[in-house]
Design a protein around this motif. Structure first.
Motif, PDB file in Angstrom:
ATOM      1  N   GLU A  71      47.674 107.850 131.418  1.00 39.07           N
ATOM      2  CA  GLU A  71      47.476 107.452 130.016  1.00 39.07           C
ATOM      3  C   GLU A  71      45.997 107.365 129.668  1.00 39.07           C
ATOM      4  O   GLU A  71      45.616 107.631 128.537  1.00 39.07           O
ATOM      5  CB  GLU A  71      48.118 106.080 129.753  1.00 39.07           C
ATOM      6  N   GLY A  72      45.189 106.957 130.653  1.00 40.82           N
ATOM      7  CA  GLY A  72      43.757 106.753 130.409  1.00 40.82           C
ATOM      8  C   GLY A  72      43.007 108.041 130.112  1.00 40.82           C
ATOM      9  O   GLY A  72      41.863 107.998 129.671  1.00 40.82           O
ATOM     10  N   GLY A  73      43.602 109.204 130.410  1.00 40.43           N
ATOM     11  CA  GLY A  73      42.929 110.447 130.068  1.00 40.43           C
ATOM     12  C   GLY A  73      42.923 111.510 131.150  1.00 40.43           C
ATOM     13  O   GLY A  73      41.987 112.303 131.228  1.00 40.43           O
ATOM     14  N   ALA A  74      43.964 111.544 131.974  1.00 46.09           N
ATOM     15  CA  ALA A  74      44.088 112.582 133.013  1.00 46.09           C
ATOM     16  C   ALA A  74      42.799 112.699 133.842  1.00 46.09           C
ATOM     17  O   ALA A  74      42.251 113.768 134.029  1.00 46.09           O
ATOM     18  CB  ALA A  74      44.454 113.937 132.394  1.00 46.09           C
ATOM     19  N   ARG A  75      42.344 111.528 134.293  1.00 45.47           N
ATOM     20  CA  ARG A  75      41.103 111.496 135.077  1.00 45.47           C
ATOM     21  C   ARG A  75      41.433 111.428 136.558  1.00 45.47           C
ATOM     22  O   ARG A  75      42.170 110.546 136.994  1.00 45.47           O
ATOM     23  CB  ARG A  75      40.259 110.274 134.690  1.00 45.47           C
ATOM     24  N   THR A  76      40.869 112.349 137.336  1.00 49.93           N
ATOM     25  CA  THR A  76      41.185 112.453 138.765  1.00 49.93           C
ATOM     26  C   THR A  76      40.111 111.759 139.597  1.00 49.93           C
ATOM     27  O   THR A  76      38.931 112.033 139.431  1.00 49.93           O
ATOM     28  CB  THR A  76      41.223 113.940 139.169  1.00 49.93           C
TER      29      THR A  76
ATOM     30  N   ALA B 297      42.156 127.388 130.934  1.00 49.58           N
ATOM     31  CA  ALA B 297      40.691 127.525 130.928  1.00 49.58           C
ATOM     32  C   ALA B 297      40.276 128.661 130.002  1.00 49.58           C
ATOM     33  O   ALA B 297      39.303 128.550 129.242  1.00 49.58           O
ATOM     34  CB  ALA B 297      40.180 127.763 132.352  1.00 49.58           C
ATOM     35  N   THR B 298      41.037 129.756 130.064  1.00 50.72           N
ATOM     36  CA  THR B 298      40.769 130.893 129.166  1.00 50.72           C
ATOM     37  C   THR B 298      40.985 130.481 127.717  1.00 50.72           C
ATOM     38  O   THR B 298      40.170 130.795 126.839  1.00 50.72           O
ATOM     39  CB  THR B 298      41.705 132.076 129.522  1.00 50.72           C
TER      40      THR B 298
ATOM     41  N   ARG C 198      41.414 119.153 132.392  1.00 52.93           N
ATOM     42  CA  ARG C 198      41.281 118.279 133.567  1.00 52.93           C
ATOM     43  C   ARG C 198      42.629 117.756 134.054  1.00 52.93           C
ATOM     44  O   ARG C 198      43.682 118.178 133.585  1.00 52.93           O
ATOM     45  CB  ARG C 198      40.306 117.150 133.259  1.00 52.93           C
ATOM     46  N   GLY C 199      42.571 116.835 135.022  1.00 54.43           N
ATOM     47  CA  GLY C 199      43.797 116.323 135.633  1.00 54.43           C
ATOM     48  C   GLY C 199      44.062 117.019 136.957  1.00 54.43           C
ATOM     49  O   GLY C 199      43.166 117.672 137.512  1.00 54.43           O
TER      50      GLY C 199
ATOM     51  N   ILE D 266      48.147 117.467 133.353  1.00 56.56           N
ATOM     52  CA  ILE D 266      47.033 118.246 132.812  1.00 56.56           C
ATOM     53  C   ILE D 266      46.539 117.604 131.522  1.00 56.56           C
ATOM     54  O   ILE D 266      47.342 117.244 130.648  1.00 56.56           O
ATOM     55  CB  ILE D 266      47.491 119.696 132.524  1.00 56.56           C
ATOM     56  N   GLY D 267      45.233 117.476 131.398  1.00 57.54           N
ATOM     57  CA  GLY D 267      44.644 116.940 130.170  1.00 57.54           C
ATOM     58  C   GLY D 267      43.754 117.991 129.521  1.00 57.54           C
ATOM     59  O   GLY D 267      42.996 118.678 130.204  1.00 57.54           O
ATOM     60  N   LEU D 268      43.888 118.131 128.212  1.00 56.12           N
ATOM     61  CA  LEU D 268      42.954 118.953 127.435  1.00 56.12           C
ATOM     62  C   LEU D 268      42.099 117.992 126.631  1.00 56.12           C
ATOM     63  O   LEU D 268      42.617 117.255 125.778  1.00 56.12           O
ATOM     64  CB  LEU D 268      43.704 119.900 126.480  1.00 56.12           C
ATOM     65  N   LYS D 269      40.804 117.985 126.900  1.00 58.96           N
ATOM     66  CA  LYS D 269      39.875 117.135 126.148  1.00 58.96           C
ATOM     67  C   LYS D 269      39.554 117.852 124.843  1.00 58.96           C
ATOM     68  O   LYS D 269      39.131 119.014 124.853  1.00 58.96           O
ATOM     69  CB  LYS D 269      38.627 116.890 126.999  1.00 58.96           C
ATOM     70  N   LEU D 270      39.796 117.141 123.738  1.00 57.37           N
ATOM     71  CA  LEU D 270      39.704 117.793 122.430  1.00 57.37           C
ATOM     72  C   LEU D 270      38.463 117.389 121.645  1.00 57.37           C
ATOM     73  O   LEU D 270      37.918 116.296 121.836  1.00 57.37           O
ATOM     74  CB  LEU D 270      40.933 117.434 121.591  1.00 57.37           C
ATOM     75  N   VAL D 271      38.072 118.278 120.747  1.00 55.02           N
ATOM     76  CA  VAL D 271      37.059 117.972 119.745  1.00 55.02           C
ATOM     77  C   VAL D 271      37.758 117.348 118.537  1.00 55.02           C
ATOM     78  O   VAL D 271      37.319 116.347 117.985  1.00 55.02           O
ATOM     79  CB  VAL D 271      36.299 119.254 119.316  1.00 55.02           C
ATOM     80  N   VAL D 272      38.855 117.961 118.143  1.00 48.16           N
ATOM     81  CA  VAL D 272      39.644 117.464 117.003  1.00 48.16           C
ATOM     82  C   VAL D 272      40.498 116.277 117.455  1.00 48.16           C
ATOM     83  O   VAL D 272      40.731 116.085 118.643  1.00 48.16           O
ATOM     84  CB  VAL D 272      40.574 118.564 116.441  1.00 48.16           C
ATOM     85  N   ASN D 273      40.974 115.515 116.498  1.00 48.95           N
ATOM     86  CA  ASN D 273      41.812 114.351 116.789  1.00 48.95           C
ATOM     87  C   ASN D 273      43.093 114.756 117.533  1.00 48.95           C
ATOM     88  O   ASN D 273      43.791 115.682 117.115  1.00 48.95           O
ATOM     89  CB  ASN D 273      42.146 113.654 115.457  1.00 48.95           C
ATOM     90  N   ASN D 274      43.383 114.053 118.634  1.00 53.51           N
ATOM     91  CA  ASN D 274      44.529 114.474 119.455  1.00 53.51           C
ATOM     92  C   ASN D 274      45.872 114.304 118.730  1.00 53.51           C
ATOM     93  O   ASN D 274      46.785 115.097 118.918  1.00 53.51           O
ATOM     94  CB  ASN D 274      44.518 113.807 120.837  1.00 53.51           C
ATOM     95  N   ARG D 275      45.965 113.289 117.851  1.00 47.93           N
ATOM     96  CA  ARG D 275      47.216 113.099 117.088  1.00 47.93           C
ATOM     97  C   ARG D 275      47.475 114.306 116.172  1.00 47.93           C
ATOM     98  O   ARG D 275      48.614 114.746 116.023  1.00 47.93           O
ATOM     99  CB  ARG D 275      47.150 111.827 116.253  1.00 47.93           C
TER     100      ARG D 275
END
Ligand SMILES: *Cc1c(COP(=O)(O)O)cnc(C)c1O
Length: 399
Positions: A188-193, A314-315, A328-329, A334-343
């Protein structure tokens, strides 16, 4: 119209009536949805896996619930499988992840108390963690938004960043420290490994201080990362206690707190309990799920599929730097870190009939069933591509 449901969830305006594998059919009908939420990493074998349906219906015709006043042979059978597959010697069955964490905290404090070290009570939590919604689990995670309005913080919890080793090591060396509680891969915290090196150092620091190490593998466990448990990617990182849930019942509420015999040595009859924990129905399904997930073919598939999917993602990210900055993850967490709002991204993906989950640090999480095929994973990427194109087009119209 006001709903008779308590106002605690921000739900998508969507109801599903039937699931098959990675596909979900909505109440409104039409094309099915491709499911990369999987009940928040719980439906590891997809929806209505025939082996699970058979185990459930067979047990449903025999015995559902009996209470822990009596022996439950299914508990022995599942505990033997779990302890045979990891560091643990002993298992307590609960129903939900937060209960498994709660048990882990109690086991750790009891361990020290039973040895006369009653001053050792502090649970060291990690910034960005999530351990569920009971009081102790909330206090262990220390997320201010989740604690807001629920009274004074509980005594005996402290928090450190995984990136500040000196401060974490000092907390472990404190004579009041009882245990460190950490997710090897934050969900939940952000797919941090967490890295293997970090977990190895943590293990060594805990051992030398006489502090117990608790892993919360509620989300990362049961095959999600391509090992049965995520920490098994790294040698020399085994915990003393571990919480497991989500995919353990693969859709039915089943959780477990696993421990070494030494760590659980403070527990005695009356020390803990659960009315429903480990009931025959839950055990029948969880045994069937375990036998599917623990198969070498299943874990091999998770590793191969995740490598393939991560390559494609990645592509995708490289093609849409205006939207996605990082993949990441671990494994199929798997986590996709976004520029736009995730909602906004989640809603746009829904328009493409793709279901993805949110997460801290403005990520979207892909948590597909472990059984997803390569063709279905290809479909996921195509729908993400369409989501990115639609969002970019909408932003251009707005500009
Ligand atoms: C989901 C989750 C929990 C809480 O599980 P519940 O079944 O909702 O109580 C705890 N820890 C982690 C890491 C989780 O992902």
């Amino acid at each position: 119209m006001t709903s008779p449901l308590m106002n605690v969830y921000a739900r998508a305006p969507l109801a599903f009536m039937k699931g098959e594998g990675v596909w979900l059919h909505s109440r409104e009908g039409g094309e099915p949805y491709l499911d990369c939420v999987a009940g928040v990493a719980s439906n590891a074998l997809g929806h209505c896996h025939p082996v699970l349906v058979a185990a459930l219906t067979e047990q449903a015709n025999k015995l559902w619930h009996i209470s822990n006043m009596f022996e439950v042979p299914g508990q022995d059978a599942l505990a033997a499988r779990l302890t045979g597959a990891c560091f643990a010697d002993t298992v307590f069955f609960a129903n939900t992840g937060t209960e498994a964490v709660e048990c882990a905290i109690k086991v750790a404090r009891r361990y020290h108390a039973a040895r006369g070290d009653t001053h050792r009570q502090t649970i060291i939590g990690i910034h960005g963690a999530f351990h569920g919604r009971t009081y102790a689990a909330l206090n262990a995670a220390g997320n201010a938004a989740h604690l807001d309005g629920f009274g004074a913080p509980m005594a005996g919890f402290t928090h450190r960043s995984p990136d500040d080793w000196a401060s974490l090591a000092a907390a472990i060396a404190d004579p009041a420290a009882a245990a460190v509680l950490i997710e090897p891969v934050q969900g939940e915290g952000g797919a941090r490994t967490m890295t293997g090196g970090f977990l190895e150092s943590l293990r060594a620091a805990c051992t030398s201080a006489g502090v117990l190490l608790i892993y919360d593998e509620v989300q990362s466990g049961m095959g999600r990362t391509g090992q049965l448990f995520a920490h098994q990617w790294f040698s020399g990182t085994e915990p003393d206690i571990m919480a497991v849930a989500k995919a353990l019942g693969s859709g039915l509420p089943v959780a477990a707190c696993l421990a070494t015999a030494e760590a659980a040595s403070g527990m005695a009859p009356g020390g803990h309990g659960s009315t429903f924990g480990g009931n025959p129905l839950a055990m029948a399904v969880a045994i069937a799920a375990f036998d599917e997930i623990a198969k070498p073919e299943t874990l091999d598939h998770v590793r191969a599929l995740s490598e393939h999917l991560r390559g494609s993602l990645a592509t995708l990210a490289a093609g849409w730097p205006n939207l996605i900055t990082e993949v990441r993850g671990k494994g199929l967490l798997i986590g996709l870190k976004l520029v736009v709002n995730n909602r906004a991204f989640i809603a746009a993906a829904r328009e493409q009939r793709l279901l993805v989950a949110g997460g801290g640090d403005n990520i979207v999480r892909l948590l597909p069933p472990l059984t997803m095929s390569f063709a279905e994973a290809h479909d996921v990427v195509a729908r993400l591509e369409a989501t990115c194109a639609a969002m970019t087009a909408a932003a251009e119209v707005a500009a």
